[in-house]
Design a protein around this motif. Structure first.
Motif, PDB file in Angstrom:
ATOM      1  N   ASN A  51       0.966  -1.126  -0.051  1.00  0.00           N
ATOM      2  CA  ASN A  51       0.051   0.088  -0.060  1.00  0.00           C
ATOM      3  C   ASN A  51       0.867   1.139  -0.067  1.00  0.00           C
ATOM      4  OD1 ASN A  51      -2.619  -1.412   0.055  1.00  0.00           O
ATOM      5  ND2 ASN A  51      -2.187  -1.795   2.397  1.00  0.00           N
ATOM      6  N   PRO A  52       0.408   2.295  -0.381  1.00  0.00           N
ATOM      7  CA  PRO A  52       1.159   3.613  -0.368  1.00  0.00           C
ATOM      8  C   PRO A  52       1.482   3.949   1.086  1.00  0.00           C
ATOM      9  CG  PRO A  52      -0.966   3.878  -1.880  1.00  0.00           C
ATOM     10  CD  PRO A  52      -0.816   2.736  -1.031  1.00  0.00           C
ATOM     11  N   PRO A  53       2.950   4.592   1.226  1.00  0.00           N
ATOM     12  CA  PRO A  53       3.248   4.973   2.488  1.00  0.00           C
ATOM     13  C   PRO A  53       2.319   6.284   3.045  1.00  0.00           C
ATOM     14  CG  PRO A  53       4.653   5.838   0.768  1.00  0.00           C
ATOM     15  CD  PRO A  53       3.623   5.108   0.142  1.00  0.00           C
ATOM     16  N   SER A  54       2.118   6.362   4.254  1.00  0.00           N
ATOM     17  CA  SER A  54       1.326   7.470   5.075  1.00  0.00           C
ATOM     18  C   SER A  54       1.701   8.837   4.261  1.00  0.00           C
ATOM     19  CB  SER A  54       1.814   7.358   6.548  1.00  0.00           C
ATOM     20  OG  SER A  54       1.349   6.217   6.970  1.00  0.00           O
ATOM     21  N   ALA A  55       1.057   9.677   4.670  1.00  0.00           N
ATOM     22  CA  ALA A  55       1.224  11.153   4.122  1.00  0.00           C
ATOM     23  C   ALA A  55       2.438  11.569   5.034  1.00  0.00           C
ATOM     24  CB  ALA A  55      -0.113  11.875   3.952  1.00  0.00           C
ATOM     25  N   PRO A  56       2.877  12.658   4.487  1.00  0.00           N
ATOM     26  CA  PRO A  56       3.688  13.363   5.703  1.00  0.00           C
ATOM     27  C   PRO A  56       3.066  13.663   6.791  1.00  0.00           C
ATOM     28  CG  PRO A  56       4.158  14.120   3.444  1.00  0.00           C
ATOM     29  CD  PRO A  56       2.812  13.429   3.239  1.00  0.00           C
ATOM     30  N   GLY A  57       3.735  13.775   7.895  1.00  0.00           N
ATOM     31  CA  GLY A  57       2.992  14.019   9.275  1.00  0.00           C
ATOM     32  C   GLY A  57       2.687  12.877  10.133  1.00  0.00           C
ATOM     33  N   THR A  58       2.539  11.447   9.287  1.00  0.00           N
ATOM     34  CA  THR A  58       2.134  10.236  10.103  1.00  0.00           C
ATOM     35  C   THR A  58       3.419   9.366  10.417  1.00  0.00           C
ATOM     36  OG1 THR A  58       1.793   9.231   7.941  1.00  0.00           O
ATOM     37  CG2 THR A  58      -0.046  10.252   8.677  1.00  0.00           C
ATOM     38  N   GLN A  59       4.471   9.946  11.036  1.00  0.00           N
ATOM     39  CA  GLN A  59       5.479   9.431  11.584  1.00  0.00           C
ATOM     40  C   GLN A  59       5.107   9.120  13.030  1.00  0.00           C
ATOM     41  OE1 GLN A  59       5.583  12.482  10.105  1.00  0.00           O
ATOM     42  NE2 GLN A  59       6.075  13.865  11.921  1.00  0.00           N
ATOM     43  N   ALA A  60       5.981   8.188  13.689  1.00  0.00           N
ATOM     44  CA  ALA A  60       5.732   7.795  14.964  1.00  0.00           C
ATOM     45  C   ALA A  60       6.210   8.820  15.987  1.00  0.00           C
ATOM     46  CB  ALA A  60       6.613   6.547  15.072  1.00  0.00           C
ATOM     47  N   THR A  61       6.633   9.846  15.803  1.00  0.00           N
ATOM     48  CA  THR A  61       6.796  10.868  16.872  1.00  0.00           C
ATOM     49  C   THR A  61       5.914  12.112  16.411  1.00  0.00           C
ATOM     50  OG1 THR A  61       8.714  11.512  15.625  1.00  0.00           O
ATOM     51  CG2 THR A  61       9.335  10.187  17.421  1.00  0.00           C
ATOM     52  N   ALA A  62       5.712  12.947  17.399  1.00  0.00           N
ATOM     53  CA  ALA A  62       5.086  14.350  16.867  1.00  0.00           C
ATOM     54  C   ALA A  62       5.924  15.254  16.744  1.00  0.00           C
ATOM     55  CB  ALA A  62       4.077  14.559  18.368  1.00  0.00           C
ATOM     56  N   ASP A  63       5.229  16.250  15.960  1.00  0.00           N
ATOM     57  CA  ASP A  63       5.836  17.428  15.586  1.00  0.00           C
ATOM     58  C   ASP A  63       5.521  18.537  16.616  1.00  0.00           C
ATOM     59  OD1 ASP A  63       7.107  16.312  13.074  1.00  0.00           O
ATOM     60  OD2 ASP A  63       5.067  16.926  12.007  1.00  0.00           O
ATOM     61  N   ALA A  64       6.257  19.819  16.602  1.00  0.00           N
ATOM     62  CA  ALA A  64       6.182  20.661  17.549  1.00  0.00           C
ATOM     63  C   ALA A  64       4.648  21.010  17.590  1.00  0.00           C
ATOM     64  CB  ALA A  64       6.956  21.750  17.146  1.00  0.00           C
ATOM     65  N   SER A 102       0.562  11.691  17.704  1.00  0.00           N
ATOM     66  CA  SER A 102       0.989  11.058  16.510  1.00  0.00           C
ATOM     67  C   SER A 102       0.460   9.890  15.807  1.00  0.00           C
ATOM     68  CB  SER A 102       2.437  11.320  16.289  1.00  0.00           C
ATOM     69  OG  SER A 102       2.859  10.266  17.255  1.00  0.00           O
ATOM     70  N   ILE A 103       0.182   9.712  14.903  1.00  0.00           N
ATOM     71  CA  ILE A 103      -0.330   8.336  14.256  1.00  0.00           C
ATOM     72  C   ILE A 103       0.849   7.512  13.988  1.00  0.00           C
ATOM     73  CG2 ILE A 103      -1.600   7.465  12.413  1.00  0.00           C
ATOM     74  CD1 ILE A 103      -3.137  10.107  11.967  1.00  0.00           C
ATOM     75  N   GLY A 104       0.690   6.413  14.276  1.00  0.00           N
ATOM     76  CA  GLY A 104       1.679   5.396  14.199  1.00  0.00           C
ATOM     77  C   GLY A 104       1.680   4.611  12.782  1.00  0.00           C
ATOM     78  N   ARG A 105       2.601   3.576  12.594  1.00  0.00           N
ATOM     79  CA  ARG A 105       2.508   3.097  11.207  1.00  0.00           C
ATOM     80  C   ARG A 105       2.174   1.550  11.464  1.00  0.00           C
ATOM     81  NH1 ARG A 105       4.572   5.798   6.851  1.00  0.00           N
ATOM     82  NH2 ARG A 105       5.196   3.916   5.998  1.00  0.00           N
ATOM     83  N   LEU A 106       1.306   0.928  11.077  1.00  0.00           N
ATOM     84  CA  LEU A 106       0.874  -0.661  11.105  1.00  0.00           C
ATOM     85  C   LEU A 106       2.076  -1.388  10.671  1.00  0.00           C
ATOM     86  CD1 LEU A 106      -0.841  -2.773  11.904  1.00  0.00           C
ATOM     87  CD2 LEU A 106      -2.084  -2.851   9.727  1.00  0.00           C
ATOM     88  N   GLU A 107       2.651  -0.966   9.268  1.00  0.00           N
ATOM     89  CA  GLU A 107       3.606  -1.874   8.848  1.00  0.00           C
ATOM     90  C   GLU A 107       5.025  -1.589   9.598  1.00  0.00           C
ATOM     91  OE1 GLU A 107       5.006   1.804   5.777  1.00  0.00           O
ATOM     92  OE2 GLU A 107       4.000  -0.123   5.030  1.00  0.00           O
TER      93      GLU A 107
END
Length: 291
Positions: free
Chosen positions: A183-196, A201-206
């Motif tokens: 499947n396509p990767p998550s859009a920017p911003g959906t990394q495992a750490t939060a931005d300022a 933050s939203i995690g990644r199942l894969e």
């Protein structure tokens, strides 16, 4: 192996999280109850109340802990303590809930007194990524929708440190629907750490198999439960609409003001096209014997 004792700069601060729940907590509790997490429904015809659905989810996780009476469970990021009380009742375990919100500690202790469970369940103010407890202090760890507020790897490593060899970590997390092999990767911003400015933050199942391995754990289960939890957002909105007049009368602030003030804390949801684009997973991991 040595792990970092402090979260990276991208993790939300305790003050940010406290402010977030100070603003949203009263509205959520009035609309949804004291279980500040997803509900679990059997299907579209399941008419369970939010309390029934959230308690059902707690029971599913409690069974996965596999603890016996008298064993010690850490509820990492315990909210106002309702799941901790239910886990203690269901398993006979001694439960310690830790939260970075002093308001939540106060409310959780009130609930424990009301339930007559002060001997079996305790609550402390503390940061899950900087736990004061010695290595191997707990037989199991529960992280019920709390890891969204933390740097995931740092938090899992600290949970692993305080877990005895052979013990289990049971957690839930969010992820962007569409993640996964092929499947396509998550859009920017959906990394495992939060931005300022973000409190979650939203995690990644894969990414979970490698995440768990990187924390020194063995993955036992990774289950996408979105088909059972996806009704949560709609029913939270229904609850807010039902209680909004009572809430505004009691607190002197409009629901719109509360929600508008919290939008910057959740840019991930906006990026993914709304709350309905967020899935929920259950992960169970085991600390190897001899670790």
């Amino acid at each position: 192996m040595t792990f970092p004792s402090a979260p990276p700069p991208t993790s939300p601060t305790g003050e940010q999280i406290t402010d977030y729940y100070s603003a949203l907590g009263p509205l959520l509790r009035m609309a949804w109850g004291d279980n500040l997490h997803f509900g679990y429904w059997e299907g579209p015809t399941d008419r369970s109340s939010p309390e029934e659905a959230t308690d059902r989810f707690t029971d599913l996780l409690a069974a996965r802990l596999r603890v016996r009476p008298g064993e010690r469970v850490l509820d990492a990021g315990c909210g106002v303590g309702r799941p901790a009380l239910r886990v203690a009742s269901a398993t006979g375990a001694q439960v310690l809930g830790v939260t970075i919100s002093q308001e939540q500690v106060t409310r959780a202790r009130e609930l424990a007194r009301e339930a007559g469970q002060e001997e079996s369940v305790r609550f402390e103010y503390g940061d899950v990524m900087r736990l004061p407890h010695p290595a191997g202090s707990f037989d199991a760890v529960l992280a019920f929708e709390s890891i969204v507020h933390m740097d995931r790897l740092t938090a899992l490593r600290e949970m692993t440190r305080v877990l005895r060899p052979g013990g289990r970590i049971v957690l839930t997390d969010t992820f962007a629907l569409g993640d996964g092999p092929g499947n396509p990767p998550s859009a920017p911003g959906t990394q495992a750490t939060a931005d300022a400015g973000e409190v979650a933050s939203i995690g990644r199942l894969e990414a979970y198999p490698e995440l768990v391995k990187g924390a020194g754990l063995e993955l036992v289960e990774l289950t996408d439960v979105t088909e059972h939890t996806k009704y949560t957002f709609m029913r939270v909105i229904d609850g807010i609409l039902r209680c909004r007049r009572e809430f505004e009368r009691e607190h002197g602030v409009s629901v719109e003001e509360i929600l508008d003030s919290l939008k910057p804390a959740h840019p991930d949801v906006a990026t993914q096209g709304g709350a309905e684009a967020v899935g929920c997973l259950v992960a169970v991991a085991r600390k190897p014997l001899g670790a």
